[in-house]
Design a protein around this motif. Structure first.
Motif, mmCIF file in Angstrom:
data_model
loop_
_atom_site.group_PDB
_atom_site.id
_atom_site.type_symbol
_atom_site.label_atom_id
_atom_site.label_comp_id
_atom_site.label_asym_id
_atom_site.label_seq_id
_atom_site.Cartn_x
_atom_site.Cartn_y
_atom_site.Cartn_z
ATOM 1 N N ILE A 14 0.839 -1.202 0.000
ATOM 2 C CA ILE A 14 0.000 0.000 0.000
ATOM 3 C C ILE A 14 0.870 1.247 0.000
ATOM 4 O O ILE A 14 0.575 2.218 -0.704
ATOM 5 N N MET A 15 1.967 1.230 0.780
ATOM 6 C CA MET A 15 2.876 2.383 0.792
ATOM 7 C C MET A 15 3.498 2.603 -0.583
ATOM 8 O O MET A 15 3.725 3.736 -0.989
ATOM 9 N N THR A 16 3.788 1.533 -1.277
ATOM 10 C CA THR A 16 4.481 1.627 -2.554
ATOM 11 C C THR A 16 3.533 1.867 -3.728
ATOM 12 O O THR A 16 3.818 2.689 -4.599
ATOM 13 N N ALA A 33 -8.610 7.570 -2.649
ATOM 14 C CA ALA A 33 -8.563 6.734 -1.443
ATOM 15 C C ALA A 33 -7.244 5.967 -1.379
ATOM 16 O O ALA A 33 -6.689 5.767 -0.292
ATOM 17 N N GLY A 34 -6.736 5.568 -2.533
ATOM 18 C CA GLY A 34 -5.441 4.898 -2.570
ATOM 19 C C GLY A 34 -4.316 5.806 -2.123
ATOM 20 O O GLY A 34 -3.390 5.380 -1.435
ATOM 21 N N VAL A 39 -0.576 7.389 2.247
ATOM 22 C CA VAL A 39 -0.045 8.319 3.248
ATOM 23 C C VAL A 39 -0.235 7.762 4.655
ATOM 24 O O VAL A 39 0.678 7.815 5.487
ATOM 25 N N LEU A 40 -1.398 7.203 4.930
ATOM 26 C CA LEU A 40 -1.694 6.712 6.280
ATOM 27 C C LEU A 40 -1.008 5.384 6.602
ATOM 28 O O LEU A 40 -0.824 5.062 7.771
ATOM 29 N N ASP A 93 -2.285 16.999 2.209
ATOM 30 C CA ASP A 93 -1.222 17.722 2.920
ATOM 31 C C ASP A 93 -1.387 17.605 4.426
ATOM 32 O O ASP A 93 -0.400 17.479 5.165
ATOM 33 N N THR A 94 -2.636 17.627 4.895
ATOM 34 C CA THR A 94 -2.896 17.456 6.324
ATOM 35 C C THR A 94 -2.467 16.072 6.785
ATOM 36 O O THR A 94 -1.823 15.923 7.831
ATOM 37 N N LEU A 95 -2.778 15.048 6.011
ATOM 38 C CA LEU A 95 -2.407 13.688 6.384
ATOM 39 C C LEU A 95 -0.900 13.463 6.311
ATOM 40 O O LEU A 95 -0.346 12.712 7.113
#
Length: 125
Positions: A14-16, A33-34, A39-40, A93-95
């Motif tokens: 998911i990060m990649t 959403a991806g 980011v999360l 940007d907030t996340l």
């Protein structure tokens, strides 16, 4: 070590490949959403790895300190969302700001837990 490996298997893809992965699995409407998941996921893997260590504070009777640490964290997270909404006007940007803050928070929390363990070891010897 095992949690890091297990978390890596879940979160590294998911990060990649967050947006393309969501595009492939869910379709065009899920690309944003991806990106959010991408980011999360960094924060979630840190939380996944470090959450079992939180029990150490209870076991060593550091509940008041833990409450203070957690309360300050919760207030800072709320502040990040407020500042992000007010200044950035962008959820991404907030996340990202939240992910950077969480990295700092988890490093500080891990350092604190290590100090608690070291103090306990020296007191028992």
């Amino acid at each position: 070590k095992n949690l890091a490996l297990f978390g890596g298997v879940i979160f590294v893809p998911i990060m990649t490949f967050g947006p393309p992965l969501f595009l492939f699995i869910f379709g065009d409407k899920w690309v944003d959403a991806g990106l959010i998941a991408q980011v999360l996921s960094f924060t979630l893997v840190l939380r996944f790895i470090l959450s079992p260590l939180s029990n150490i504070t209870m076991a060593l009777g550091k509940n008041k300190e833990n409450l203070l640490f957690t309360s300050i964290n919760n207030l800072l997270v709320l502040l990040i969302f407020f500042v992000g909404y007010y200044f950035f006007n962008s959820i991404i940007d907030t996340l990202i700001t939240l992910a950077i803050y969480n990295l700092i928070y988890f490093i500080a929390r891990l350092r604190w837990i290590i100090l608690i363990i070291k103090d306990e070891i020296y007191e028992t010897n």
